[in-house]
Motif scaffolding. Structure first.
Motif, short mmCIF file in Angstrom:
data_model
loop_
_atom_site.label_atom_id
_atom_site.label_comp_id
_atom_site.label_asym_id
_atom_site.label_seq_id
_atom_site.Cartn_x
_atom_site.Cartn_y
_atom_site.Cartn_z
N PRO A 199 -8.35 -3.01 -5.75
CA PRO A 199 -8.74 -3.21 -4.35
C PRO A 199 -8.88 -1.86 -3.68
O PRO A 199 -8.05 -0.97 -3.87
CB PRO A 199 -7.57 -4.02 -3.77
CG PRO A 199 -6.39 -3.62 -4.60
CD PRO A 199 -6.93 -3.31 -5.98
N ALA A 200 -9.92 -1.69 -2.88
CA ALA A 200 -10.18 -0.35 -2.32
C ALA A 200 -10.72 -0.45 -0.91
O ALA A 200 -11.56 -1.31 -0.61
CB ALA A 200 -11.17 0.40 -3.20
N PHE A 201 -10.25 0.46 -0.07
CA PHE A 201 -10.78 0.59 1.29
C PHE A 201 -10.83 2.07 1.64
O PHE A 201 -9.80 2.74 1.69
CB PHE A 201 -9.90 -0.16 2.29
CG PHE A 201 -10.34 0.01 3.73
CD1 PHE A 201 -11.54 -0.53 4.16
CD2 PHE A 201 -9.56 0.71 4.63
CE1 PHE A 201 -11.96 -0.36 5.48
CE2 PHE A 201 -9.96 0.88 5.93
CZ PHE A 201 -11.17 0.35 6.37
N ASN A 202 -12.04 2.59 1.81
CA ASN A 202 -12.25 4.00 2.16
C ASN A 202 -11.55 4.95 1.20
O ASN A 202 -10.76 5.81 1.60
CB ASN A 202 -11.80 4.25 3.60
CG ASN A 202 -12.73 3.62 4.62
OD1 ASN A 202 -13.85 3.20 4.30
ND2 ASN A 202 -12.29 3.55 5.87
N GLU A 203 -11.85 4.81 -0.07
CA GLU A 203 -11.25 5.65 -1.11
C GLU A 203 -12.27 6.57 -1.78
O GLU A 203 -12.08 6.99 -2.92
CB GLU A 203 -10.59 4.76 -2.19
CG GLU A 203 -9.51 3.84 -1.69
CD GLU A 203 -8.20 4.55 -1.38
OE1 GLU A 203 -8.16 5.79 -1.49
OE2 GLU A 203 -7.21 3.86 -1.05
N ALA A 204 -13.35 6.90 -1.06
CA ALA A 204 -14.40 7.72 -1.64
C ALA A 204 -13.91 9.04 -2.25
O ALA A 204 -14.41 9.46 -3.29
CB ALA A 204 -15.49 8.00 -0.60
N PRO A 205 -12.92 9.73 -1.67
CA PRO A 205 -12.51 11.01 -2.25
C PRO A 205 -11.92 10.90 -3.65
O PRO A 205 -11.96 11.88 -4.40
CB PRO A 205 -11.45 11.53 -1.25
CG PRO A 205 -11.79 10.86 0.05
CD PRO A 205 -12.25 9.49 -0.35
N VAL A 206 -11.36 9.75 -4.02
CA VAL A 206 -10.64 9.66 -5.29
C VAL A 206 -11.11 8.56 -6.22
O VAL A 206 -10.76 8.56 -7.41
CB VAL A 206 -9.12 9.49 -5.05
CG1 VAL A 206 -8.55 10.70 -4.32
CG2 VAL A 206 -8.82 8.20 -4.28
N ILE A 207 -11.88 7.61 -5.74
CA ILE A 207 -12.14 6.41 -6.53
C ILE A 207 -12.89 6.72 -7.82
O ILE A 207 -12.66 6.07 -8.85
CB ILE A 207 -12.89 5.34 -5.70
CG1 ILE A 207 -12.88 3.99 -6.42
CG2 ILE A 207 -14.32 5.79 -5.38
CD1 ILE A 207 -11.52 3.37 -6.59
N GLY A 208 -13.77 7.72 -7.80
CA GLY A 208 -14.50 8.06 -9.02
C GLY A 208 -13.57 8.50 -10.13
O GLY A 208 -13.70 8.06 -11.29
N GLY A 209 -12.60 9.34 -9.81
CA GLY A 209 -11.64 9.80 -10.80
C GLY A 209 -10.72 8.70 -11.28
O GLY A 209 -10.37 8.63 -12.47
N VAL A 210 -10.32 7.81 -10.36
CA VAL A 210 -9.46 6.69 -10.73
C VAL A 210 -10.19 5.78 -11.71
O VAL A 210 -9.65 5.38 -12.75
CB VAL A 210 -9.00 5.92 -9.48
CG1 VAL A 210 -8.30 4.62 -9.87
CG2 VAL A 210 -8.07 6.78 -8.64
N VAL A 211 -11.43 5.44 -11.39
CA VAL A 211 -12.21 4.57 -12.28
C VAL A 211 -12.41 5.22 -13.64
O VAL A 211 -12.24 4.58 -14.68
CB VAL A 211 -13.56 4.21 -11.64
CG1 VAL A 211 -14.49 3.54 -12.66
CG2 VAL A 211 -13.36 3.30 -10.43
N ALA A 240 -8.63 -8.88 -1.17
CA ALA A 240 -9.40 -8.15 -2.18
C ALA A 240 -8.91 -8.48 -3.58
O ALA A 240 -9.69 -8.65 -4.52
CB ALA A 240 -9.32 -6.65 -1.90
N LEU A 241 -7.59 -8.56 -3.75
CA LEU A 241 -7.05 -8.94 -5.05
C LEU A 241 -7.48 -10.35 -5.44
O LEU A 241 -7.88 -10.60 -6.59
CB LEU A 241 -5.52 -8.85 -5.04
CG LEU A 241 -4.94 -7.44 -5.11
CD1 LEU A 241 -3.42 -7.49 -4.89
CD2 LEU A 241 -5.26 -6.76 -6.44
N GLN A 242 -7.43 -11.29 -4.50
CA GLN A 242 -7.82 -12.65 -4.82
C GLN A 242 -9.28 -12.72 -5.25
O GLN A 242 -9.64 -13.43 -6.20
CB GLN A 242 -7.57 -13.57 -3.62
CG GLN A 242 -7.82 -15.05 -3.90
CD GLN A 242 -6.92 -15.60 -4.99
OE1 GLN A 242 -5.76 -15.21 -5.11
NE2 GLN A 242 -7.45 -16.52 -5.79
N THR A 243 -10.14 -11.96 -4.57
CA THR A 243 -11.54 -11.89 -4.99
C THR A 243 -11.65 -11.39 -6.42
O THR A 243 -12.39 -11.94 -7.25
CB THR A 243 -12.33 -10.96 -4.05
OG1 THR A 243 -12.38 -11.55 -2.74
CG2 THR A 243 -13.75 -10.73 -4.55
N GLY A 244 -10.89 -10.34 -6.74
CA GLY A 244 -10.91 -9.79 -8.09
C GLY A 244 -10.36 -10.76 -9.12
O GLY A 244 -10.90 -10.87 -10.23
#
Length: 226
Positions: free
Chosen positions: A12-24, A68-72
């Motif tokens: 689940p993510a909200f405004n995580e643009a600075p780090v989401i690429g590395g996390v994924v 967000a988790l439930q959607t996932g």
């Protein structure tokens, strides 16, 4: 470690643009199926996640982490997931620990494995107020469910499909953590805690708002996580 093609990782993510690429990218080194649920971010979280190789789902309005988790969960089960891993978007979790938890679920026939910062005397490196609230949360969960847990608000979890079928989150925000525990406790399937580490970076500390989260845990306890 082997690649787990039977497992979906839900972030689940909200405004995580600075780090989401590395996390994924880190998660996809062990889990090819990663779903980022973008909870109506107003930055490029979803686009960056897709560029890093994740599938994405996007809420049109901000609904909270539980929603967000439930959607996932629903998306992963619809696509035949045997296991679903919940993984925070801010870079605090270690994909290798998630893989170890899935392997343990396999080896010990566990329907769920919950990450704990405090198991076996682990050093969680959290502030005194938050540590106290987390411990109160664990004690409340034990009284409510009979499960002897040490950490009920850890975002790293492994849930097998048959157990996940019993999870239907209606608390959209922080109370979803206790609701997951309560619903897993009633599914009649075996589970365990697993020691994990949390990497507290300047980014995650700023994003996590520790004092506010402590207040949210109190609200969570008042709601009871049903």
């Amino acid at each position: 470690m082997q690649m787990r093609s039977d497992t979906w990782v839900v972030i689940p993510a909200f405004n995580e643009a600075p780090v989401i690429g590395g996390v994924v990218a880190g998660v996809r080194s062990l889990f090819p199926r990663v779903l980022v649920v973008d909870d109506a971010s107003d930055d490029d979280t979803a686009a960056i996640a897709r560029a890093a190789g994740a599938y994405t789902a996007t809420h049109p309005i901000n609904l909270g982490q539980g929603a967000a988790l439930q959607t996932g969960f629903e998306a992963a089960l619809a696509r035949g997931a045997r296991y679903v891993v919940t993984f925070d978007a801010d870079g605090q979790h270690d994909p290798a620990e998630a893989a170890a938890m899935v392997a343990r679920a396999d080896e010990e026939n566990l329907a769920f494995v919950l990450g704990s910062r405090f198991l076996d005397g682990g050093d969680a490196r959290v502030g005194a107020l938050k540590r106290a609230m987390l411990r109160i949360g664990a004690l409340a969960a034990r009284a409510r469910t009979g499960m002897a847990l040490t950490d009920t608000h850890n975002g790293l979890r492994v849930i097998r499909a048959d157990a996940l079928a019993h999870v239907h989150l209606t608390h959209a925000r922080m109370a979803h953590a206790s609701q997951i525990v309560s619903q897993l406790a009633t599914c009649g399937l075996p589970g365990a805690e697993h020691p994990v580490t949390i990497s507290y970076t300047d980014y995650s500390r700023a994003k996590g708002q520790p004092l506010l989260n402590s207040v949210n845990i109190v609200v969570d306890l008042a709601l009871g996580g049903r």
